[in-house]
Design a protein around this motif. Structure first.
Motif, PDB file in Angstrom:
ATOM      1  N   MET A   1       0.723  -1.049  -0.097  1.00 16.17           N
ATOM      2  CA  MET A   1       0.005   0.100  -0.059  1.00 16.17           C
ATOM      3  C   MET A   1       0.925   1.424   0.115  1.00 16.17           C
ATOM      4  SD  MET A   1      -2.963  -1.171   2.643  1.00 16.17           S
ATOM      5  CE  MET A   1      -4.109   0.437   2.397  1.00 16.17           C
ATOM      6  N   LEU A   2       1.997   1.230   0.593  1.00 15.39           N
ATOM      7  CA  LEU A   2       2.781   2.512   0.803  1.00 15.39           C
ATOM      8  C   LEU A   2       4.116   2.465  -0.019  1.00 15.39           C
ATOM      9  CD1 LEU A   2       2.650   3.065   4.562  1.00 15.39           C
ATOM     10  CD2 LEU A   2       0.928   3.772   3.178  1.00 15.39           C
ATOM     11  N   LYS A   3       4.430   1.311  -0.858  1.00 14.82           N
ATOM     12  CA  LYS A   3       5.610   1.384  -1.633  1.00 14.82           C
ATOM     13  C   LYS A   3       5.151   0.956  -2.901  1.00 14.82           C
ATOM     14  CE  LYS A   3       8.770   1.255   2.130  1.00 14.82           C
ATOM     15  NZ  LYS A   3       8.160   0.644   3.413  1.00 14.82           N
ATOM     16  N   GLY A   4       4.244   0.030  -2.930  1.00 13.76           N
ATOM     17  CA  GLY A   4       4.061  -0.729  -4.292  1.00 13.76           C
ATOM     18  C   GLY A   4       2.845  -0.534  -5.009  1.00 13.76           C
TER      19      GLY A   4
ATOM     20  N   GLY B   1      -0.388  -0.820  -4.395  1.00 19.11           N
ATOM     21  CA  GLY B   1      -1.573  -0.013  -3.762  1.00 19.11           C
ATOM     22  C   GLY B   1      -1.908   1.342  -4.083  1.00 19.11           C
ATOM     23  N   GLU B   2      -0.991   1.977  -4.773  1.00 19.50           N
ATOM     24  CA  GLU B   2      -1.385   3.393  -5.375  1.00 19.50           C
ATOM     25  C   GLU B   2      -0.272   3.748  -6.472  1.00 19.50           C
ATOM     26  OE1 GLU B   2      -2.219   6.730  -6.259  1.00 19.50           O
ATOM     27  OE2 GLU B   2      -3.543   5.718  -4.732  1.00 19.50           O
ATOM     28  N   SER B   3      -0.822   4.115  -7.444  1.00 20.45           N
ATOM     29  CA  SER B   3      -0.039   4.222  -8.762  1.00 20.45           C
ATOM     30  C   SER B   3       1.085   5.363  -8.425  1.00 20.45           C
ATOM     31  CB  SER B   3      -0.773   4.602  -9.879  1.00 20.45           C
ATOM     32  OG  SER B   3      -1.358   5.838  -9.852  1.00 20.45           O
ATOM     33  N   LEU B   4       0.899   6.158  -7.795  1.00 19.61           N
ATOM     34  CA  LEU B   4       1.781   7.403  -7.241  1.00 19.61           C
ATOM     35  C   LEU B   4       3.052   6.572  -6.708  1.00 19.61           C
ATOM     36  CD1 LEU B   4       2.765  10.370  -6.665  1.00 19.61           C
ATOM     37  CD2 LEU B   4       1.677  10.226  -4.751  1.00 19.61           C
ATOM     38  N   ASN B   5       2.963   5.590  -6.165  1.00 21.08           N
ATOM     39  CA  ASN B   5       4.179   4.945  -5.345  1.00 21.08           C
ATOM     40  C   ASN B   5       5.206   4.577  -6.349  1.00 21.08           C
ATOM     41  OD1 ASN B   5       2.695   5.060  -3.053  1.00 21.08           O
ATOM     42  ND2 ASN B   5       2.056   2.870  -3.115  1.00 21.08           N
ATOM     43  N   TYR B   6       4.727   4.188  -7.620  1.00 22.83           N
ATOM     44  CA  TYR B   6       5.724   3.676  -8.667  1.00 22.83           C
ATOM     45  C   TYR B   6       6.057   4.718  -9.663  1.00 22.83           C
ATOM     46  CZ  TYR B   6       1.511   1.512 -10.626  1.00 22.83           C
ATOM     47  OH  TYR B   6      -0.021   1.307 -10.931  1.00 22.83           O
TER      48      TYR B   6
ATOM     49  N   CYS C   1       7.645  -2.586  -9.736  1.00 25.60           N
ATOM     50  CA  CYS C   1       6.387  -2.347  -9.962  1.00 25.60           C
ATOM     51  C   CYS C   1       6.555  -1.776 -11.295  1.00 25.60           C
ATOM     52  CB  CYS C   1       5.573  -1.411  -9.028  1.00 25.60           C
ATOM     53  SG  CYS C   1       5.339  -2.040  -7.444  1.00 25.60           S
ATOM     54  N   LEU C   2       7.499  -0.725 -11.704  1.00 23.00           N
ATOM     55  CA  LEU C   2       7.380  -0.067 -13.034  1.00 23.00           C
ATOM     56  C   LEU C   2       7.576  -1.281 -14.034  1.00 23.00           C
ATOM     57  CD1 LEU C   2       9.610   3.062 -12.215  1.00 23.00           C
ATOM     58  CD2 LEU C   2       7.248   3.003 -13.112  1.00 23.00           C
ATOM     59  N   LEU C   3       8.393  -2.440 -13.716  1.00 26.99           N
ATOM     60  CA  LEU C   3       8.772  -3.457 -14.521  1.00 26.99           C
ATOM     61  C   LEU C   3       7.534  -4.415 -14.761  1.00 26.99           C
ATOM     62  CD1 LEU C   3      12.211  -4.141 -13.731  1.00 26.99           C
ATOM     63  CD2 LEU C   3      11.576  -2.847 -15.218  1.00 26.99           C
ATOM     64  N   GLY C   4       6.323  -4.257 -13.872  1.00 27.20           N
ATOM     65  CA  GLY C   4       5.381  -4.899 -13.796  1.00 27.20           C
ATOM     66  C   GLY C   4       5.618  -6.586 -13.176  1.00 27.20           C
ATOM     67  N   LEU C   5       6.660  -6.382 -12.392  1.00 24.59           N
ATOM     68  CA  LEU C   5       6.827  -7.898 -11.810  1.00 24.59           C
ATOM     69  C   LEU C   5       5.771  -8.156 -10.453  1.00 24.59           C
ATOM     70  CD1 LEU C   5      10.738  -7.455 -11.545  1.00 24.59           C
ATOM     71  CD2 LEU C   5       9.427  -8.224 -13.479  1.00 24.59           C
ATOM     72  N   PHE C   6       5.766  -9.479 -10.296  1.00 21.07           N
ATOM     73  CA  PHE C   6       4.863  -9.919  -9.233  1.00 21.07           C
ATOM     74  C   PHE C   6       3.420  -9.629  -9.320  1.00 21.07           C
ATOM     75  CE2 PHE C   6       9.305  -8.902  -7.676  1.00 21.07           C
ATOM     76  CZ  PHE C   6       9.718 -10.440  -7.414  1.00 21.07           C
TER      77      PHE C   6
ATOM     78  N   ILE D   1      10.511 -11.599  -0.884  1.00 16.91           N
ATOM     79  CA  ILE D   1      11.058 -11.782  -2.159  1.00 16.91           C
ATOM     80  C   ILE D   1      11.087 -10.652  -3.092  1.00 16.91           C
ATOM     81  CG2 ILE D   1      10.453 -13.290  -4.304  1.00 16.91           C
ATOM     82  CD1 ILE D   1      10.594 -14.981  -1.808  1.00 16.91           C
ATOM     83  N   VAL D   2      10.302  -9.795  -2.844  1.00 20.20           N
ATOM     84  CA  VAL D   2      10.284  -8.401  -3.772  1.00 20.20           C
ATOM     85  C   VAL D   2      11.316  -7.596  -3.137  1.00 20.20           C
ATOM     86  CG1 VAL D   2       8.836  -6.555  -4.332  1.00 20.20           C
ATOM     87  CG2 VAL D   2       7.704  -8.345  -4.011  1.00 20.20           C
TER      88      VAL D   2
END
Length: 484
Positions: A309-312, A314-319, A367-372, A403-404
């Motif tokens: 939620m705070l780094k991944g 959960g919100e597009s602003l994060n990435y 997240c920018l790479l679309g992993l996980f 893992i992430v």
């Protein structure tokens, strides 16, 4: 590995059918075996040591076969710092826990309450970091993680690391936070070991550079983004609210199990102690042993929710705020291609760009790479739609903080030059924690034509301008948030 006790029923109902008895015994045996195989070292979210999880991979994924003749020509590394000591704030939390436990023990003794079920270690426990004045520094285990990573990267890509060292050929970049810069040094010592003339290990000096904390929008974009800092401050209470039912449930369970009046804050601090004892002290039979495997899995999930939620996702602003880093990565590969096309002399152009930062850097970049991602989630993040939260145990999920972004967690993007008879002249591969990983934007493969990677994965993010997105005023002094 932890061995958790399993209580078998001492007496079965007299008229229970034999088939039912057999099923019950098999179920209990299966649960006992699962508990015995449970390794808490792999379930500590982002406080997990690299060696405990680096070789955990999706066995259903088959890495690509490279076209014959493809050779690596450039490497980008984005790595988190290695295992580190708790920060000063968290050390004070553990000292408060010790004081509170002693108060509760004293109170129980004064009331003649039994303490027979309270673990013996807890009766006399003091924080291992009691009285320590500084914290957050790279631990010796973290040094080893990065040192060995440097050696493995050099051995895996001899075609890239075959030039005489020069800071323009192998630039090493880090944030100004000491644990990140120390990680860069440890990695460089491994990478260039045996290549110099210093000491018995024939080490050599090398340069490590960093930008000011106040203006580093490539590796500390989260620190310069006022919009994100406002979002995080407003979102943290919602994260805490999601955690509350789990903490309440486990608090009740432990209070009953040990006949001791634990509070929710005690349980939160004991879970933090479990993670620190395991990652730093190799102790798994104290704080971690208070919890059952199911409870550990639930506590891990609450940590993973926070990261999500705070780094991944959960919100597009994060990435989205990490786009300057993505641009820097792609630019370096474009430059490597140009050097190849222009037949520039060896040693005159960059062959690897090596970066060392934090979980707040590695998670958004992944997240920018679309992993996980799960299922059709890639299309949803391309449309910047919110994703559902990671599945709660016992359901399986791709999003696991251990893992992430474990300590020393990393993404490597390797650019390959391939023969002209291939479908594309240049390909790129993503390695996460040194293993090939599928990219949904490249049809689920790990080996993707470079132009396809740019068109499908990179280009959709480039519509965002960092300064506009983050309401940046680089002339203003910035607060220093605690980074992982």
């Amino acid at each position: 590995m932890l061995h958790f006790p399993v209580n078998f029923p001492t007496r079965l109902p007299e008229k229970m059918p034999s088939v039912a008895i057999l099923l019950l015994v098999l179920t209990l045996f299966s649960n006992s075996k699962a508990d015995q195989d449970f390794d808490v070292r792999q379930h500590l979210s982002t406080v997990t040591r690299y060696g405990a999880v680096k070789d955990i991979v999706d066995n259903s994924f088959v890495p690509s076969d490279f076209p014959v003749g493809c050779t690596p020509i450039h490497l980008n590394l984005v790595a988190r710092h290695g295992t580190r000591s708790p920060t000063k704030k968290r050390m004070r939390e553990l000292e408060k826990l010790a004081s509170h436990i002693q108060e509760r023990l004293k109170d129980a003794k004064e009331k003649n309450l039994s303490l027979l079920k309270v673990p013996a270690w807890l009766l006399k426990w003091e924080s291992p970091w009691k009285g320590k004045l500084k914290g957050g520094e790279l631990d010796s285990k973290g040094e080893e993680e990065l040192y060995q990573l440097g050696i493995r990267v050099r051995e895996r890509f001899p075609d890239i690391f075959n030039e005489e060292y020069h800071p323009d050929v192998y630039p090493i970049k880090t944030t100004q936070v000491p644990r990140a810069s120390a990680s860069a040094v440890a990695f460089g010592m491994g990478l260039f070991s045996g290549k110099g003339s210093l000491g018995p290990g024939r080490y050599r000096a090398f340069a490590v550079t960093s930008e000011s904390r106040a203006s580093d929008i490539i590796l500390r974009f989260f620190d310069c983004c006022q919009t994100y800092k406002d979002f995080r401050k407003n979102q943290e209470p919602a994260v805490d609210k999601l955690k509350e039912p789990i903490l309440a449930e486990i608090t009740c369970a432990l209070a009953k199990r040990y006949e001791f009046n634990f509070t929710r804050q005690d349980i939160s601090s004991l879970w933090f102690l479990c993670k620190q004892e395991t990652s730093l002290l190799d102790i798994t039979d104290q704080a971690c042993n208070l919890f059952s495997p199911n409870e550990v899995a639930l506590l891990e999930w609450t940590d993973d929710l926070e990261v999500f939620m705070l780094k991944g996702y959960g919100e597009s602003l994060n990435y989205r705020m990490g786009v300057p880093l993505l641009k820097d990565v792609v630019q370096s590969m474009d430059q490597a291609i140009k050097a190849k096309e222009d037949n520039q002399a060896p040693g005159s152009y960059e062959k690897a760009r090596l970066r060392f930062a934090h979980a707040e850097t590695v998670v958004p970049f992944s997240c920018l790479l679309g992993l996980f991602l799960e299922g059709s989630d890639f299309q949803r993040i391309q449309r910047e739609e919110p994703l559902g939260l990671p599945s709660k145990p016992p359901h399986k999920r791709n999003w696991r903080g251990s893992i992430v972004a474990p300590f020393a967690g990393n993404n490597m993007l390797v650019l390959y030059s391939c023969p002209t008879n291939s479908s594309s002249k240049y390909f790129m591969q993503v390695l996460h924690n040194e293993h090939p990983i599928p990219m949904p934007g490249c049809d689920g493969t790990d080996f993707c034509p470079f132009e396809v990677f740019k068109d499908r994965i990179v280009h959709p993010h480039l519509k965002h301008d960092y300064n506009t997105l983050c309401n940046v005023n680089l002339d203003q002094p910035k607060q220093k948030p605690e980074t992982m």
